[in-house]
Structures are given as structure tokens and as C-alpha cells.
Write a protein that holds these residues in place. Structure first.
Motif, PDB file in Angstrom:
ATOM      1  N   ILE A  34       0.804  -1.231   0.146  1.00  0.00           N
ATOM      2  CA  ILE A  34      -0.082  -0.066   0.062  1.00  0.00           C
ATOM      3  C   ILE A  34       0.761   1.195  -0.173  1.00  0.00           C
ATOM      4  N   THR A  35       2.042   1.152   0.816  1.00  0.00           N
ATOM      5  CA  THR A  35       2.969   2.403   0.662  1.00  0.00           C
ATOM      6  C   THR A  35       3.428   2.702  -0.708  1.00  0.00           C
ATOM      7  N   ASN A  36       3.780   1.566  -1.406  1.00  0.00           N
ATOM      8  CA  ASN A  36       4.283   1.828  -2.959  1.00  0.00           C
ATOM      9  C   ASN A  36       3.225   2.256  -3.706  1.00  0.00           C
ATOM     10  N   ALA A  37       1.846   1.771  -3.467  1.00  0.00           N
ATOM     11  CA  ALA A  37       0.943   2.580  -4.313  1.00  0.00           C
ATOM     12  C   ALA A  37       0.754   4.171  -4.026  1.00  0.00           C
ATOM     13  N   ASN A  38       0.695   4.268  -2.791  1.00  0.00           N
ATOM     14  CA  ASN A  38       0.803   5.669  -2.263  1.00  0.00           C
ATOM     15  C   ASN A  38       1.673   6.506  -2.867  1.00  0.00           C
ATOM     16  N   ASP A  39       2.899   5.914  -2.880  1.00  0.00           N
ATOM     17  CA  ASP A  39       3.961   6.666  -3.233  1.00  0.00           C
ATOM     18  C   ASP A  39       3.919   6.904  -4.684  1.00  0.00           C
ATOM     19  N   SER A  40       3.360   6.171  -5.606  1.00  0.00           N
ATOM     20  CA  SER A  40       2.946   6.237  -7.076  1.00  0.00           C
ATOM     21  C   SER A  40       1.897   7.344  -7.358  1.00  0.00           C
ATOM     22  N   TYR A  41       1.222   7.420  -6.317  1.00  0.00           N
ATOM     23  CA  TYR A  41       0.238   8.629  -6.421  1.00  0.00           C
ATOM     24  C   TYR A  41       0.896   9.866  -6.174  1.00  0.00           C
ATOM     25  N   SER A  42       1.711   9.729  -5.146  1.00  0.00           N
ATOM     26  CA  SER A  42       2.567  10.989  -4.626  1.00  0.00           C
ATOM     27  C   SER A  42       3.492  11.562  -5.911  1.00  0.00           C
ATOM     28  N   ARG A  43       4.206  10.663  -6.539  1.00  0.00           N
ATOM     29  CA  ARG A  43       4.839  10.702  -7.777  1.00  0.00           C
ATOM     30  C   ARG A  43       4.105  11.605  -8.949  1.00  0.00           C
ATOM     31  N   LEU A  44       2.981  11.079  -9.125  1.00  0.00           N
ATOM     32  CA  LEU A  44       2.076  11.228 -10.134  1.00  0.00           C
ATOM     33  C   LEU A  44       1.576  12.897  -9.843  1.00  0.00           C
ATOM     34  N   GLU A  45       1.423  13.054  -8.626  1.00  0.00           N
ATOM     35  CA  GLU A  45       0.551  14.441  -8.266  1.00  0.00           C
ATOM     36  C   GLU A  45       1.820  15.492  -8.212  1.00  0.00           C
ATOM     37  N   GLN A  46       2.902  15.005  -7.930  1.00  0.00           N
ATOM     38  CA  GLN A  46       4.143  15.894  -7.947  1.00  0.00           C
ATOM     39  C   GLN A  46       4.616  16.287  -9.399  1.00  0.00           C
ATOM     40  N   ALA A  47       4.272  15.493 -10.252  1.00  0.00           N
ATOM     41  CA  ALA A  47       4.627  15.750 -11.805  1.00  0.00           C
ATOM     42  C   ALA A  47       3.634  16.334 -12.374  1.00  0.00           C
ATOM     43  N   GLY A  48       2.552  16.906 -11.728  1.00  0.00           N
ATOM     44  CA  GLY A  48       1.285  17.655 -12.410  1.00  0.00           C
ATOM     45  C   GLY A  48      -0.003  16.832 -12.730  1.00  0.00           C
ATOM     46  N   GLY A  49       0.218  15.304 -12.434  1.00  0.00           N
ATOM     47  CA  GLY A  49      -0.937  14.680 -12.926  1.00  0.00           C
ATOM     48  C   GLY A  49      -2.034  14.788 -11.866  1.00  0.00           C
ATOM     49  N   LYS A  50      -3.027  14.273 -12.477  1.00  0.00           N
ATOM     50  CA  LYS A  50      -4.421  14.126 -11.737  1.00  0.00           C
ATOM     51  C   LYS A  50      -4.454  12.716 -11.146  1.00  0.00           C
ATOM     52  N   SER A  51      -5.090  12.727  -9.932  1.00  0.00           N
ATOM     53  CA  SER A  51      -5.128  11.159  -9.435  1.00  0.00           C
ATOM     54  C   SER A  51      -6.419  11.040  -8.659  1.00  0.00           C
ATOM     55  N   SER A  52      -7.188   9.746  -8.618  1.00  0.00           N
ATOM     56  CA  SER A  52      -7.945   9.324  -7.645  1.00  0.00           C
ATOM     57  C   SER A  52      -7.728   9.344  -6.095  1.00  0.00           C
ATOM     58  N   GLY A  53      -6.419   8.798  -6.259  1.00  0.00           N
ATOM     59  CA  GLY A  53      -5.858   8.413  -4.836  1.00  0.00           C
ATOM     60  C   GLY A  53      -6.513   6.731  -4.544  1.00  0.00           C
ATOM     61  N   GLU A  54      -7.198   6.339  -5.479  1.00  0.00           N
ATOM     62  CA  GLU A  54      -8.063   4.949  -5.013  1.00  0.00           C
ATOM     63  C   GLU A  54      -6.855   3.770  -5.131  1.00  0.00           C
ATOM     64  N   ILE A  55      -6.986   3.360  -3.842  1.00  0.00           N
ATOM     65  CA  ILE A  55      -6.287   1.784  -3.763  1.00  0.00           C
ATOM     66  C   ILE A  55      -7.219   0.674  -3.332  1.00  0.00           C
ATOM     67  N   SER A  56      -7.257  -0.345  -4.234  1.00  0.00           N
ATOM     68  CA  SER A  56      -8.437  -1.229  -4.065  1.00  0.00           C
ATOM     69  C   SER A  56      -7.385  -2.717  -3.458  1.00  0.00           C
TER      70      SER A  56
END
Length: 189
Positions: A34-56
Motif C-alpha cells: 500500500i505504501t508503494n501504491a501511495n508513493d506512486s500517487y505522490s509521484r504522479l501528483e508531484q509531476a502535475g498529474g491528476k489522481s483519484s488516490g484509489e487503492i483497492s
């Protein structure tokens, strides 16, 4: 006379390290993934991308070969990224070294989680492509297998739960006899 070479590791070190890191706790393994998934969202957002933040998270609890699946709908990975992130032990890949706001540190959590629980697969969609790799033991030897990239067809997306966009799926088969899957109520809490 002095002789030097790169330190070599026996294959059993990966399993010993996984045992020490995860400490026979399925929840610790889930936290790593889950930490890896959260980090992927963080990198995406820092690069200016949009994210849902959803982890299933999906758990199929059985007496043998329980399955754990964790989806994120963030960056996704190419085969080159998988080779570095999944196929290399201890590589600095989270972005922490580059001062990104992430939590991953050691480059081992995913591998430790999979090998401690049994074996697993990483599947990812990035752009119009589908990438897949596996971590498993072959005759007691920790092994990384990387599949050839494929076009991300609608059938592949449906099969792996990605209707559109990028993201990754971690699937772990809990095949080790010494691993006890927690009761559903304990996992949920």
C-alpha cells in the motif's frame, strides 16, 4: 597482495531478509504494498498529474494458496521500470533519493512481501501497453521473470480490473505453509 570483488549473496539471503522484514505478519506485507501504491500517487501528483488516490484491496482467504490483490490507478510501469523496481533488490526507486515526497526507502518492501508470503505477479498498464512480471522460487532460487510488453486491449484491461488509464496490480499467492492468513475481521480492522 590484495584482491577485491563485488560482494556476492547466496540465494537464501532474499528469503532470510524477507522473513526478518515482514516477521510473519501479513499486515506488514500489505502495508509495504500500500505504501508503494501511495508513493506512486505522490509521484504522479508531484509531476502535475491528476489522481483519484484509489487503492483497492481484495483478499481471497483459503486454507492453502490464499490470494491478495492490491490495485492502484496511478503511474503504471513500463517493462524497464519493472526490471529496476521489481527485478532488482535494494535499488533506490521510490523517489526519496531525488527528494520526492514519498515514504518508500529501502527498495525491498515489495520483494520481501512477495517472497515471505509465497510468490506473486506485478501487472501494469502504462499508456497503450500492458506489462507483467513475476517473482517466484524456482528450485529454492528467488527468480524474476519479465514478460514481453503487449498492447493494452479491452480484454486485458477487463481481466485485470483497469477499465482505462494507467495503474498497477500486485497479486500475491500465499503459498508458504508457515504463513497464517488472518481472519477477515482482523484484516478489515
Amino acid at each position: 597482495m590484495v584482491s577485491s570483488r563485488k560482494l556476492q549473496y547466496a540465494d537464501r539471503v532474499a528469503i532470510q531478509q524477507a522473513d526478518q522484514a515482514i516477521r510473519k505478519d501479513v499486515m506488514r506485507a500489505l502495508v509495504e504494498i500500500i505504501t508503494n501504491a501511495n508513493d506512486s500517487y505522490s509521484r504522479l501528483e508531484q509531476a502535475g498529474g491528476k489522481s483519484s488516490g484509489e487503492i483497492s484491496i481484495e483478499v481471497h482467504r483459503k486454507h492453502k494458496n490464499s490470494t491478495i490483490r492490491v490495485w492502484d490507478f496511478a503511474e503504471g510501469m513500463t517493462d524497464k521500470r519493472m526490471d529496476k523496481v521489481v527485478g532488482t533488490y535494494g535499488e533506490a526507486t521510490s523517489g526519496l533519493k531525488e527528494d520526492q515526497r514519498v515514504r518508500g526507502m529501502w527498495g525491498r518492501g515489495l520483494k520481501d512481501s512477495i517472497f515471505w508470503l509465497g510468490y506473486g505477479h506485478v501487472r501494469s498498464f502504462k499508456g497503450n501497453n500492458f506489462y507483467s512480471c513475476s517473482l517466484l522460487l524456482k528450485n529454492g532460487i528467488p527468480t524474476f521473470e519479465l514478460d514481453d510488453p503487449a498492447y493494452a486491449t479491452a480484454a486485458l484491461r477487463e481481466k485485470h480490473g483497469f477499465p482505462a488509464g494507467n495503474g498497477s496490480l500486485i497479486e500475491i499467492i500465499v503459498s508458504r505453509d508457515d504463513v497464517k492468513m488472518p481472519q477477515y475481521s482482523n484484516l478489515r480492522n
